[in-house]
Structures are given as structure tokens and as C-alpha cells.
Design a protein around this motif. Sequence first.
Motif, PDB file in Angstrom:
ATOM      1  N   ASP A   9     -36.885  34.823  -6.899  1.00 35.00           N
ATOM      2  CA  ASP A   9     -36.047  35.389  -7.820  1.00 35.00           C
ATOM      3  C   ASP A   9     -36.138  36.412  -8.557  1.00 35.00           C
ATOM      4  N   THR A  10     -37.558  37.008  -8.297  1.00 34.42           N
ATOM      5  CA  THR A  10     -37.754  38.418  -9.018  1.00 34.42           C
ATOM      6  C   THR A  10     -38.571  39.206  -8.234  1.00 34.42           C
ATOM      7  N   LEU A  11     -38.454  40.557  -8.458  1.00 32.65           N
ATOM      8  CA  LEU A  11     -39.308  41.323  -7.560  1.00 32.65           C
ATOM      9  C   LEU A  11     -40.686  41.171  -7.233  1.00 32.65           C
ATOM     10  N   PRO A  12     -41.596  40.681  -8.412  1.00 37.27           N
ATOM     11  CA  PRO A  12     -43.028  40.272  -8.274  1.00 37.27           C
ATOM     12  C   PRO A  12     -43.172  39.134  -7.304  1.00 37.27           C
ATOM     13  N   VAL A  13     -42.312  38.289  -7.418  1.00 42.43           N
ATOM     14  CA  VAL A  13     -42.313  37.046  -6.702  1.00 42.43           C
ATOM     15  C   VAL A  13     -42.046  37.326  -5.256  1.00 42.43           C
ATOM     16  N   LEU A  14     -41.362  38.196  -5.055  1.00 40.97           N
ATOM     17  CA  LEU A  14     -40.717  38.565  -3.523  1.00 40.97           C
ATOM     18  C   LEU A  14     -41.697  39.372  -3.064  1.00 40.97           C
ATOM     19  N   LEU A  15     -42.408  40.485  -3.876  1.00 35.18           N
ATOM     20  CA  LEU A  15     -43.480  41.069  -3.506  1.00 35.18           C
ATOM     21  C   LEU A  15     -45.028  40.283  -2.920  1.00 35.18           C
ATOM     22  N   ALA A  16     -45.226  39.238  -3.958  1.00 38.64           N
ATOM     23  CA  ALA A  16     -46.031  38.442  -3.604  1.00 38.64           C
ATOM     24  C   ALA A  16     -46.090  37.733  -2.364  1.00 38.64           C
ATOM     25  N   SER A  38     -36.253  48.872  -3.847  1.00 41.02           N
ATOM     26  CA  SER A  38     -37.375  48.180  -4.265  1.00 41.02           C
ATOM     27  C   SER A  38     -37.254  47.077  -2.970  1.00 41.02           C
ATOM     28  N   VAL A  39     -36.280  46.810  -2.412  1.00 36.25           N
ATOM     29  CA  VAL A  39     -36.390  45.675  -1.148  1.00 36.25           C
ATOM     30  C   VAL A  39     -37.466  46.480  -0.150  1.00 36.25           C
ATOM     31  N   GLY A  40     -36.963  47.959   0.038  1.00 32.41           N
ATOM     32  CA  GLY A  40     -37.698  48.756   0.947  1.00 32.41           C
ATOM     33  C   GLY A  40     -39.195  48.718   0.907  1.00 32.41           C
ATOM     34  N   LEU A  41     -39.515  48.840  -0.461  1.00 31.30           N
ATOM     35  CA  LEU A  41     -40.855  48.758  -0.905  1.00 31.30           C
ATOM     36  C   LEU A  41     -41.586  47.437  -0.617  1.00 31.30           C
ATOM     37  N   VAL A  42     -40.841  46.471  -0.845  1.00 28.24           N
ATOM     38  CA  VAL A  42     -41.399  44.936  -0.173  1.00 28.24           C
ATOM     39  C   VAL A  42     -41.581  45.027   1.080  1.00 28.24           C
ATOM     40  N   LEU A  43     -40.790  45.514   1.921  1.00 26.22           N
ATOM     41  CA  LEU A  43     -41.177  45.387   3.323  1.00 26.22           C
ATOM     42  C   LEU A  43     -42.138  46.376   3.787  1.00 26.22           C
ATOM     43  N   GLY A  44     -41.987  47.447   3.153  1.00 26.31           N
ATOM     44  CA  GLY A  44     -43.143  48.594   3.502  1.00 26.31           C
ATOM     45  C   GLY A  44     -44.604  47.946   3.129  1.00 26.31           C
ATOM     46  N   VAL A  45     -44.486  47.251   2.086  1.00 22.23           N
ATOM     47  CA  VAL A  45     -45.857  46.972   1.592  1.00 22.23           C
ATOM     48  C   VAL A  45     -46.421  45.751   2.629  1.00 22.23           C
ATOM     49  N   ARG A  46     -45.563  44.762   3.000  1.00 18.54           N
ATOM     50  CA  ARG A  46     -45.751  43.883   3.967  1.00 18.54           C
ATOM     51  C   ARG A  46     -46.535  44.528   5.246  1.00 18.54           C
ATOM     52  N   GLN A  47     -45.736  45.432   5.647  1.00 18.70           N
ATOM     53  CA  GLN A  47     -46.139  46.084   6.978  1.00 18.70           C
ATOM     54  C   GLN A  47     -47.511  46.772   6.694  1.00 18.70           C
ATOM     55  N   LEU A  48     -47.888  47.278   5.552  1.00 17.34           N
ATOM     56  CA  LEU A  48     -49.110  47.950   5.072  1.00 17.34           C
ATOM     57  C   LEU A  48     -50.172  46.935   5.136  1.00 17.34           C
ATOM     58  N   VAL A  49     -49.914  46.020   4.443  1.00 14.57           N
ATOM     59  CA  VAL A  49     -51.050  44.740   4.313  1.00 14.57           C
ATOM     60  C   VAL A  49     -51.260  44.264   5.753  1.00 14.57           C
ATOM     61  N   GLN A  50     -50.151  44.073   6.574  1.00 20.43           N
ATOM     62  CA  GLN A  50     -50.452  43.496   7.773  1.00 20.43           C
ATOM     63  C   GLN A  50     -51.289  44.400   8.735  1.00 20.43           C
TER      64      GLN A  50
END
Length: 411
Positions: A101-108, A51-63
Motif C-alpha cells: 500500500d506504499t511505494l517502499p513496500v511495493l519496491l521491496a 514511480s511504478v516504472g522505477l519499481v518494475l525496472g529495479v526488479r528487472q535489474l535485480v533479476q
Amino acid sequence: MTVPAASAAFRLSSAQLGLIAANFLMWGGFFAVIPLVTVHFVDGLGWAAGSVGLVLGVRQLVQQGLTVFGGAWADRIGPKPLILAGCLIRTLGFCWMGFADTLPVLLAASVLAGIGGGLFDAPKNAAITAVTRPDHRARMFSLTSISGNLGMVTGPLIGAALIGLGFRTAALAAGSVYLLACALLALTLPHMRPEQVAGSGLAGLKTAALDRRFRRFTLVLVGYFLLSTQLNVAVTLKAVSLAGPGATGPLYGLSAGLAVVLQYPLLRFVEQRVRTRAALVAAVLTVGLSLGLMGFAVTFGQLLACVALYSLGTMLVYPTQQTLTARLAPAGLTGSYFGFSAISLGLGGAVGNVVGGVLIDAGARMGAPLLPWLSLMLVGLFTALGLRWALKEVPTREEAEGLKERGPTLR
């Protein structure tokens, strides 16, 4: 072929110094917090690594996705407003991470940080081009790269010190660094009024895509960026297998340290003796050769020697690639061309992260440990040959400046 020395001395202006210093702050702030995300949320809070890898991957994709458009917008409104806005948005994103403190917040929060990076990335390169003479651009891009490597070295050290005070403190500190970079550039970077030319703005991306020479150049560079990601994938895995988890520190320290110490003098040495096009081809060939040699390394010391050769190649690629991008861009469309060039980094980085691991696994299954390294060496060889083909029609610096006076054309 000997390249004549620049006719004017290279003295840094306040705008150039501001860009170099801000780049150091940006890289330092990024590496102060991003490596801690996995440590905090996976090791500290017990979240799933996927899940954390997904967050970091989405950040890179967006950037990376937004970088393509950020450069085009810089041609319409100028680079400074976008750079400042990007720094402010990344400040908010990193600070928000500290309260996640939740995955959606970290993703946002990560998406917000990615939006900030996408806004300032290509415009920063366009600003460097705008405030630097054509015959000094390779050196300016080299100094900018050195400042980024310094940030890459110091950022994790600062982050490691701050994590003892809590992840929230580290995230707030990293966000504040971007606020400082924003203030610095607001004071030192002039507002550059974009040239009003046909095809600027988002239409500039179409111009870049229809530019046959630049399109070939960008697509061939995908091969190089596939290789450049291997320091984080295949090379790291080999280092750990030879010397254990503690090998990552010397590995990254050597790579970044060599870039800090040698990049500028090496570039000066090369640019006085070799044309920019030939230097880029030779640098990519060196990267590919060094990866092939890593397959024969049986000790950590031998691997580090190969990494040193790898670093010599990579430290020449960045300034020469950026210089050629600026040379190929018609007047008024520099931002669009730098934005379009981000496609090669996005595709090459994404594919490289997958291919590196797949090749290592395939080599292990087949009992052929040399397979991944020789395969990567072949990618380097074909990329170098592809660049030689793609750049054969690229004009010299003097010819390019003459073409820019005539305005943008579709090629």
C-alpha cells in the motif's frame, strides 16, 4: 551443408517434462500479475507512472544481475536447490505485492520477486542441459521456449479474469503458481551433483569471462537483444499509430501464437539442413531485415506480416543461442556460462528500451520516419556479421563433446 539426424529417438523423460511444465507455470504466473501492476497502482490508485516504472525496472535489474551469480552457484551446489529456492522466494514476492500500500513496500516486494527470478533463471537452463543429450538440446530448449510462450499468452488472460476479484487475489494466485512449479520440480527433477572441477562456483564466472570465444559471443549478442526489445517499444508504438490502442492484442497474440505453433517444426526443419552457427546468424539477420521492412508498412496488416517474419527469426535465436552456450561451456561450468550469458540480455534489453524510443522521437523530429527502422536493420546486419566472426572458431557438436572430456580450459 546437411546435418546428420540424431542417432537416438527424442523421448521426454519425467525431468524434462517437469521442466517444460514448470516453465509454462513460471511464465504464466509472471504475466498474470506483472501487467496488472501498472493498471492497479497507476490507473486504480493514482500513483505516478514514473514511480511504478522505477519499481518494475529495479526488479528487472535485480533479476538480471543476480542471474549472473545464480548460474555460478549452480555449478557449486547443483541447479535443483537454487531453482526450488527461487520459486519459493518469488512466491513470497508476488504475494507480498498484493498487500503493498506504499511505494517502499511495493519496491521491496518487487526486489524479492527479482531475487527469486535471479536464483532460478540460469540454473534452469543448466538443468535442461544436464538432463538432455547434446544432440537433443536444441529441441528441448525449443519446447521450453514454446511452453514459455504458452504461458505468455494464457497468463494475461488469467490475470484479466482475476483482476475483477481484486489485485490482491491476482497477486496471491500468481504467487501460488510458483509454489506449484516448485512442488512439480521437487518431484520430477533429480538432484544433479555438480562436477568438482577447478574454477567452479563464483570462479567459474572468471573462467567464462576469460574464454575469448564465449566473451565475444556474449558481447555480440547484445545487438540482438537490443532488437528483440523493439516488439515492446518501436513496434508497439507503430502498431498503435496504425490501428489504435487495441492493436497490442493482435500484435502480441500473433508473435506468441506463431512461436507456439511453428517454433518446434521450424527448428527441426532447420537443424536437419543447417549448422547451428549458420542458423543463428541467419535468424538474427531475419530479425534485422523484418524491422527494416516495418518502416515501409502503411497498414496494420502489412505491419503484422513483418511481425510474422520477425517472429520466425526470434523463435530460432533462443534454442540455437542456448545450444551454443551449452556447447561452449566446459564440463562442470554450464551454470557459470549460462549466468555470464545473461549479461547480453541485461545490456541489450536496457539499451534497447532507450534506443527504440530515442530513434522514434528523432525520426519524428527530423521528418524521417524510416530513420529508426533502417537504423535497427543496420544493427541487425552488423550483429549477424559479428556473430559470424565470433562463432568462426566454435567447434561442431562432435568436436565440443570431445573437448569436454578434457575438462575446462582458458581460451
